[in-house]
Structure formats: C-alpha cells, structure tokens
Scaffold this motif. Structure first.
Motif, short mmCIF file in Angstrom:
data_model
loop_
_atom_site.label_atom_id
_atom_site.label_comp_id
_atom_site.label_asym_id
_atom_site.label_seq_id
_atom_site.Cartn_x
_atom_site.Cartn_y
_atom_site.Cartn_z
N PHE A 194 0.95 -1.28 0.12
CA PHE A 194 -0.14 0.01 -0.01
C PHE A 194 0.86 1.32 0.19
O PHE A 194 1.78 1.47 0.85
N TYR A 204 -4.88 5.99 -2.03
CA TYR A 204 -3.81 5.38 -1.88
C TYR A 204 -3.58 4.57 -3.17
O TYR A 204 -4.55 4.38 -3.71
N TRP A 206 -1.77 0.44 -4.88
CA TRP A 206 -1.39 -0.73 -4.21
C TRP A 206 -0.85 -1.53 -5.22
O TRP A 206 -1.07 -1.14 -6.80
N THR A 291 -10.39 2.11 3.84
CA THR A 291 -9.47 1.06 2.80
C THR A 291 -9.98 0.62 1.59
O THR A 291 -8.98 0.00 0.81
N GLU A 293 -12.04 -1.89 1.23
CA GLU A 293 -11.90 -3.33 1.24
C GLU A 293 -13.45 -3.75 1.33
O GLU A 293 -14.00 -3.17 2.28
N TYR A 338 -14.06 4.40 10.48
CA TYR A 338 -13.35 4.23 9.36
C TYR A 338 -13.33 5.46 8.49
O TYR A 338 -12.61 5.92 7.85
N GLU A 342 -10.71 8.69 7.34
CA GLU A 342 -10.31 9.27 5.97
C GLU A 342 -9.49 10.50 5.65
O GLU A 342 -8.41 10.54 4.72
N PHE A 372 -5.42 -4.04 10.47
CA PHE A 372 -5.57 -4.59 9.45
C PHE A 372 -6.34 -6.20 9.49
O PHE A 372 -7.10 -6.46 8.78
#
Ligand SMILES: Cc1cc2nc3c(=O)[nH]c(=O)nc-3n(C[C@H](O)[C@H](O)[C@H](O)COP(=O)(O)OP(=O)(O)OC[C@H]3O[C@@H](n4cnc5c(N)ncnc54)[C@H](O)[C@@H]3O)c2cc1C
Length: 393
Positions: A194, A204, A206, A291, A293, A338, A342, A372
C-alpha cells in the motif's frame, strides 16, 4: 406467470452468493439472478483480508479458496516520503473472475437456481405477501415471484433506485486497476503493498501479487471520477513516482487495460430494508471507508440477511426487516470510525509519521497490525491522545 421461490436474489457477486448458499443450506428455495454471464470480471484489487476468511469459513468454502488463491504474509506500507515498513498480515489474493465463479458454484451446488443474463428492472409488491421481480432478458420481460427479495447489485445506483432503496446516487470513492504479469518480480513476492502518495491525495495506490505471477496494481481515492479528478492521470503519476511500480511495469507484460469502478462505502446512501426487500453488500455501502476493502463485508451482510430470513421466515416482513436492520446497525460504529479516519490520507505529514513510527515502536505497530486484522479500530488515529502515543511512545 414466472417461477416462484422463497427468496429471489438479484446480483451474484460475493454478497448474493453468500446469501444464496446460506439460504439454500437451510432448505429455502432461491432464484439467483444476474445480468452478466459468468464467469464475469469485477473490477477489484482482489485482496482477501481476515473478514473475508471469516465469512468463507462460515460458508464452508475457505479450503477451496486457499487451494487456488495466492497467500501473502505481510503488508508493506510506503509513505509519501518514500520510507516504508513491513508488518505481519495474513491475506490472500485471487482474481475476482475466479473467486466469484467459485462462490457462484458454491451457491449452485447448495441448491440455488442461477439465472444469468437477467437485467433487473423492477420489483412490485403484489399483495403485501409476495413480490414480483421483473427482468429484461434479450429485450423481453421475464418475471419471477418470491416472498423475500435480496438486492445485491453492487455500487452502481441505477438498480438500487429501481428497487426504491436509493437515498444518495453518488458513491464516496472511485478506484482503477490493471493486471500486469512480471515473472521476475513475482519470485518471493508475498506481501500486499500500500503506497500513500501526494499524487493520490485522499487515497492510496496498491500492488498486490496474485497467482501465475500476475500483479493487481491500482489506485483509489475519495470522491468521484471527473475531468478534474482523472483516475487515469492519478494512476500514471502514481506509477511514475513509485520505484516498485516502475519496476513492475518496465519488464512486465500488461495483461488487461486499466479499468475503474465506483465504491459505495460507509453503510450510507441506501435504505437497508423496505418490508421484505433487503439490500445486501455494496449496494448498501458495505465496503469499508478508508481502505476500500469490501469482499468480506459483502459476504457478511449476505449471511446476516439470510440468517434474518431463516430465523424469522414464518413471521412478518417487518420482523425480518427489523432483525436485519439491527444486525447492520451493529456494524455501523466501526464504519463510522473508518469514515472519519479518511482525513488521514489528505495529510502526507501524518501518513509519513504513521509509517515511520510503525517501524519504530511496538505500540503503533500493534495498532496498525490490529487494524488490518480487525482486532483494533482506527479510533487511535482520531484523537490527540492517540497521535501523542504514536509520536512519543
Ligand atoms: C478498483 C477496486 C478495488 C477493490 N479492491 C478490493 C480489495 O482488494 N479487497 C476487497 O475486499 N474489496 C475491494 N474492492 C471492493 C469490492 O470490489 C466490493 O466490496 C465487492 O465487490 C462488493 O460485492 P457485492 O457482491 O456487493 O457486489 P458486486 O461484486 O459488485 O456484485 C454485484 C453483482 O450484481 C450484478 N448486477 C448489477 N446490476 C444488475 C442488474 N440490473 N440486474 C442483475 N444483476 C445486476 C453484477 O453483474 C454483479 O455480478 C475494490 C473495489 C474496486 C472498485
């Protein structure tokens, strides 16, 4: 007169397939509809993090995924000033073309009837007990009936609006990715990379290794894509600045063109339920802010909706909607933290410090590893006390 099921699921991604497998194992009949023909690709980074392993275990599919995915044992964070740190993180990468096919087979073998090529157009409440769901199939109208409907159509607003669940059309993030094969770099490469970079302010980049020496490389940022926020330009600038990305591209073979997709994050922008119609997965914003995800959480929400229906099947629509809404509300606080975290990606100074101190002190390393692995929330990034500990521990 269309076919009748206990449950109609619209969308056969991770959310829809997880729900279908759970429901059919409880002996409910399921019609699983998708507009695409499978195997179909979904633009994604392809990383499976601990919440995805957890859901796959619950579905009884973890062994199959482990057999064909590419395991990674670390996560390398690279800061804007080029410093980097490697932390322990167990994850795996698997192209969505393969993962989603595996999940779909898991749903079909459990008993779901899969109907590809069905583009969802409308859901109509017939009599307060049964829904009729309509699809466009090669220009013809097809319909099916069910007591419960799960909408699992992902981030794009149109089908969510057609189902009457949409509150906000714009998605909060956007990301692009490309597949690149590089045999040389793939040797002994078993970490997720990352990289924070000023060219991807508010996001970001990756580099994730996958099976057959194929890497998934991409960038994601908060906000939507438009001419002043051009994903391709961010991506090219990101590659130009990150030495590892240059190395990957220099002697690598491009396998696919750059592809982008919006991300619906933060469990906001969509109503979770309307009577016996429940939204699951990214259509209700189940992808993590910060993230990006979302594979694990999409499956988790699919399982939660299925469980609400299984437990309350004999009860009213309101009882099921209430049980499911409650289980989604229980996830909300974490998503909120979360979302607030940011801000970090807009502050290169802070990401630099975070990376440096993750390398230097056990407290910060533990917190970042915990983040994580879903053992800690990013709450420590939101307070002065948290930053004091990061900087001075
Ligand atoms: C570039 C990028 C990188 C990402 N990287 C990662 C990552 O590394 N790890 C991670 O965990 N998450 C990642 N995500 C997020 C992840 O892709 C999503 O969270 C996940 O795909 C959500 O699953 P889902 O089942 O809710 O929706 P989807 O996977 O989008 O599935 C929706 C399904 O609905 C179908 N559908 C849509 N409209 C209709 C219609 N009208 N009628 C019938 N069917 C319809 C589609 O064909 C599709 O099969 C990334 C996202 C992007 C964009």
């Amino acid at each position: 007169m269309g076919h009748a099921y206990d449950v109609i699921i619209v969308g056969a991604g991770p959310a829809g397939c997880a729900a279908a497998r759970t429901l059919t194992k409880a002996e409910l009949s399921v019609g699983l509809f998708d507009k695409a023909l499978f195997p179909r690709d979904k633009t994604c980074g392809d990383a499976l993090i601990p919440d995805a392993f957890h859901a796959l275990k619950k579905l009884g599919l973890i062994g199959r995924v482990a057999a064909i995915s590419y395991p990674t044992h670390g996560m390398r964070l690279i800061s804007c000033d080029g410093s980097d740190v490697l932390i322990r993180a167990h994850s795996a990468c698997m192209p969505r073309l393969k993962l989603d096919e595996l999940l779909l087979n898991g749903a079909i073998e459990a008993g779901a009837e899969f109907l590809p090529g069905h583009d969802f157009t409308a859901v109509l409440d017939e009599d307060g007990k049964i829904y009729r769901v309509e699809f466009n199939v090669d220009g013809q109208v097809a319909s099916a009936r069910a007591r419960w409907v799960l909408l699992a159509t992902g981030a794009h607003p149109a089908p969510i609006a057609r189902a009457g669940l949409l509150q906000r059309a714009e998605c909060r993030s956007f990301a692009v990715r490309q597949y690149v094969r590089n045999e040389r770099l793939a040797k002994d490469f078993n970490e997720l990379v990352f990289a924070f970079d000023t060219t991807v302010r508010g996001g970001y980049g990756w580099i994730f290794p996958g099976p057959d020496a194929v890497f998934n490389i991409g960038i994601g940022f908060f906000g939507s894509a438009h001419k002043h926020n051009n994903p391709r330009r961010h991506y090219e600038q990101f590659i130009a600045k990150l030495p590892l990305a240059q190395e990957l591209m220099r002697d690598g073979e491009i396998v696919t063109a750059l592809k982008g997709s919006p991300l619906r994050t933060g469990l906001t922008g969509t109503r979770v339920a309307d009577g016996g119609l429940l939204g699951i997965g990214e259509c209700i914003g189940s992808t993590f802010p910060l993230t990006g995800e979302g594979i694990g959480k999409a499956m988790e929400t699919g399982i939660l909706a299925a469980e609400a229906i299984i437990v309350k099947h004999g009860l009213s629509r309101a009882a099921v909607a209430e049980a499911y809404t409650r289980s989604i509300a229980a996830l909300q606080p974490k998503f909120e933290v979360y979302r607030k975290a940011e801000f970090l990606f807009n502050w290169p100074y802070l990401t630099n410090k975070l990376v440096t101190h993750t390398g230097r002190n056990a407290y910060t390393r533990g917190k970042v590893e915990g983040l994580f692995n879903e053992r800690s929330d990013p709450e420590f990034l939101l307070t002065l006390a948290g930053w004091r500990r990061i900087l001075f521990h």
